[in-house]
Write a protein that holds these residues in place. Structure first.
Motif, PDB file in Angstrom:
ATOM      1  N   SER A   2      -5.639  22.782 -25.831  1.00  0.00           N
ATOM      2  CA  SER A   2      -6.980  22.352 -25.437  1.00  0.00           C
ATOM      3  C   SER A   2      -7.586  21.458 -26.521  1.00  0.00           C
ATOM      4  O   SER A   2      -7.129  21.438 -27.666  1.00  0.00           O
ATOM      5  CB  SER A   2      -7.879  23.568 -25.215  1.00  0.00           C
ATOM      6  OG  SER A   2      -8.195  24.166 -26.453  1.00  0.00           O
ATOM      7  N   LEU A   3      -8.611  20.745 -26.140  1.00  0.00           N
ATOM      8  CA  LEU A   3      -9.270  19.834 -27.067  1.00  0.00           C
ATOM      9  C   LEU A   3      -9.841  20.582 -28.264  1.00  0.00           C
ATOM     10  O   LEU A   3      -9.673  20.156 -29.408  1.00  0.00           O
ATOM     11  CB  LEU A   3     -10.381  19.052 -26.350  1.00  0.00           C
ATOM     12  CG  LEU A   3     -11.172  18.073 -27.212  1.00  0.00           C
ATOM     13  CD1 LEU A   3     -10.248  17.026 -27.821  1.00  0.00           C
ATOM     14  CD2 LEU A   3     -12.264  17.412 -26.400  1.00  0.00           C
ATOM     15  N   LEU A  10      -6.722  19.864 -36.431  1.00  0.00           N
ATOM     16  CA  LEU A  10      -6.981  18.665 -37.234  1.00  0.00           C
ATOM     17  C   LEU A  10      -7.894  18.981 -38.420  1.00  0.00           C
ATOM     18  O   LEU A  10      -7.681  18.490 -39.520  1.00  0.00           O
ATOM     19  CB  LEU A  10      -7.602  17.559 -36.372  1.00  0.00           C
ATOM     20  CG  LEU A  10      -6.670  16.870 -35.385  1.00  0.00           C
ATOM     21  CD1 LEU A  10      -7.472  15.926 -34.480  1.00  0.00           C
ATOM     22  CD2 LEU A  10      -5.576  16.105 -36.095  1.00  0.00           C
ATOM     23  N   LYS A  11      -8.886  19.814 -38.185  1.00  0.00           N
ATOM     24  CA  LYS A  11      -9.803  20.191 -39.265  1.00  0.00           C
ATOM     25  C   LYS A  11      -9.078  20.975 -40.350  1.00  0.00           C
ATOM     26  O   LYS A  11      -9.338  20.789 -41.543  1.00  0.00           O
ATOM     27  CB  LYS A  11     -10.978  20.998 -38.713  1.00  0.00           C
ATOM     28  CG  LYS A  11     -11.952  20.139 -37.937  1.00  0.00           C
ATOM     29  CD  LYS A  11     -13.076  20.966 -37.330  1.00  0.00           C
ATOM     30  CE  LYS A  11     -13.999  20.098 -36.501  1.00  0.00           C
ATOM     31  NZ  LYS A  11     -15.090  20.862 -35.873  1.00  0.00           N
ATOM     32  N   LYS A  42      -5.768  11.538 -44.931  1.00  0.00           N
ATOM     33  CA  LYS A  42      -6.989  12.336 -44.762  1.00  0.00           C
ATOM     34  C   LYS A  42      -8.031  11.552 -43.972  1.00  0.00           C
ATOM     35  O   LYS A  42      -8.662  12.091 -43.060  1.00  0.00           O
ATOM     36  CB  LYS A  42      -7.516  12.711 -46.150  1.00  0.00           C
ATOM     37  CG  LYS A  42      -8.719  13.579 -46.139  1.00  0.00           C
ATOM     38  CD  LYS A  42      -9.157  13.866 -47.583  1.00  0.00           C
ATOM     39  CE  LYS A  42     -10.609  14.244 -47.595  1.00  0.00           C
ATOM     40  NZ  LYS A  42     -11.187  14.250 -48.917  1.00  0.00           N
ATOM     41  N   LEU A  43      -8.191  10.284 -44.290  1.00  0.00           N
ATOM     42  CA  LEU A  43      -9.149   9.437 -43.580  1.00  0.00           C
ATOM     43  C   LEU A  43      -8.751   9.260 -42.120  1.00  0.00           C
ATOM     44  O   LEU A  43      -9.603   9.319 -41.221  1.00  0.00           O
ATOM     45  CB  LEU A  43      -9.265   8.076 -44.270  1.00  0.00           C
ATOM     46  CG  LEU A  43     -10.228   7.078 -43.632  1.00  0.00           C
ATOM     47  CD1 LEU A  43     -11.642   7.636 -43.592  1.00  0.00           C
ATOM     48  CD2 LEU A  43     -10.191   5.759 -44.371  1.00  0.00           C
ATOM     49  N   GLN A  44      -7.469   9.077 -41.856  1.00  0.00           N
ATOM     50  CA  GLN A  44      -7.000   8.929 -40.473  1.00  0.00           C
ATOM     51  C   GLN A  44      -7.312  10.185 -39.659  1.00  0.00           C
ATOM     52  O   GLN A  44      -7.747  10.099 -38.507  1.00  0.00           O
ATOM     53  CB  GLN A  44      -5.499   8.648 -40.443  1.00  0.00           C
ATOM     54  CG  GLN A  44      -5.130   7.269 -40.921  1.00  0.00           C
ATOM     55  CD  GLN A  44      -3.619   7.099 -41.078  1.00  0.00           C
ATOM     56  OE1 GLN A  44      -2.879   8.064 -41.268  1.00  0.00           O
ATOM     57  NE2 GLN A  44      -3.169   5.856 -41.020  1.00  0.00           N
ATOM     58  N   GLU A  48      -9.868  10.564 -36.459  1.00  0.00           N
ATOM     59  CA  GLU A  48      -9.438  11.141 -35.180  1.00  0.00           C
ATOM     60  C   GLU A  48     -10.349  12.294 -34.770  1.00  0.00           C
ATOM     61  O   GLU A  48     -10.719  12.430 -33.605  1.00  0.00           O
ATOM     62  CB  GLU A  48      -7.992  11.612 -35.251  1.00  0.00           C
ATOM     63  CG  GLU A  48      -7.473  12.072 -33.910  1.00  0.00           C
ATOM     64  CD  GLU A  48      -5.998  12.416 -33.898  1.00  0.00           C
ATOM     65  OE1 GLU A  48      -5.547  12.933 -32.863  1.00  0.00           O
ATOM     66  OE2 GLU A  48      -5.296  12.171 -34.894  1.00  0.00           O
ATOM     67  N   ILE A  49     -10.741  13.123 -35.732  1.00  0.00           N
ATOM     68  CA  ILE A  49     -11.668  14.221 -35.442  1.00  0.00           C
ATOM     69  C   ILE A  49     -12.971  13.654 -34.895  1.00  0.00           C
ATOM     70  O   ILE A  49     -13.481  14.132 -33.877  1.00  0.00           O
ATOM     71  CB  ILE A  49     -11.935  15.064 -36.717  1.00  0.00           C
ATOM     72  CG1 ILE A  49     -10.687  15.849 -37.109  1.00  0.00           C
ATOM     73  CG2 ILE A  49     -13.129  16.008 -36.499  1.00  0.00           C
ATOM     74  CD1 ILE A  49     -10.758  16.501 -38.480  1.00  0.00           C
TER      75      ILE A  49
END
Length: 55
Positions: A2-3, A10-11, A42-44, A48-49
């Motif tokens: 799920s999203l 990601l976090k 880390k920036l990517q 995305e987050i």
């Protein structure tokens, strides 16, 4: 997946990278190229987050 669970994952990755970058910055003789790669990754992840959270 799920999203919300994807965002959580990601976090976690972002926080792990953040911790690793902090440790590397404090260490003597750090590999600047490796540090730059970690910061870029880390920036990517952060981008995305942000992208997923606003949709």
């Amino acid at each position: 997946m799920s999203l919300s669970s994807h965002l959580q994952e990601l976090k976690k990755k972002h926080q792990t990278l953040s911790d690793h970058v902090e440790v590397m910055q404090r260490a003597p003789g750090v590999d600047d190229l490796e540090l730059a790669k970690l910061k870029k990754k880390k920036l990517q992840i952060k981008e995305e987050i942000t992208r997923l959270a606003t949709h």
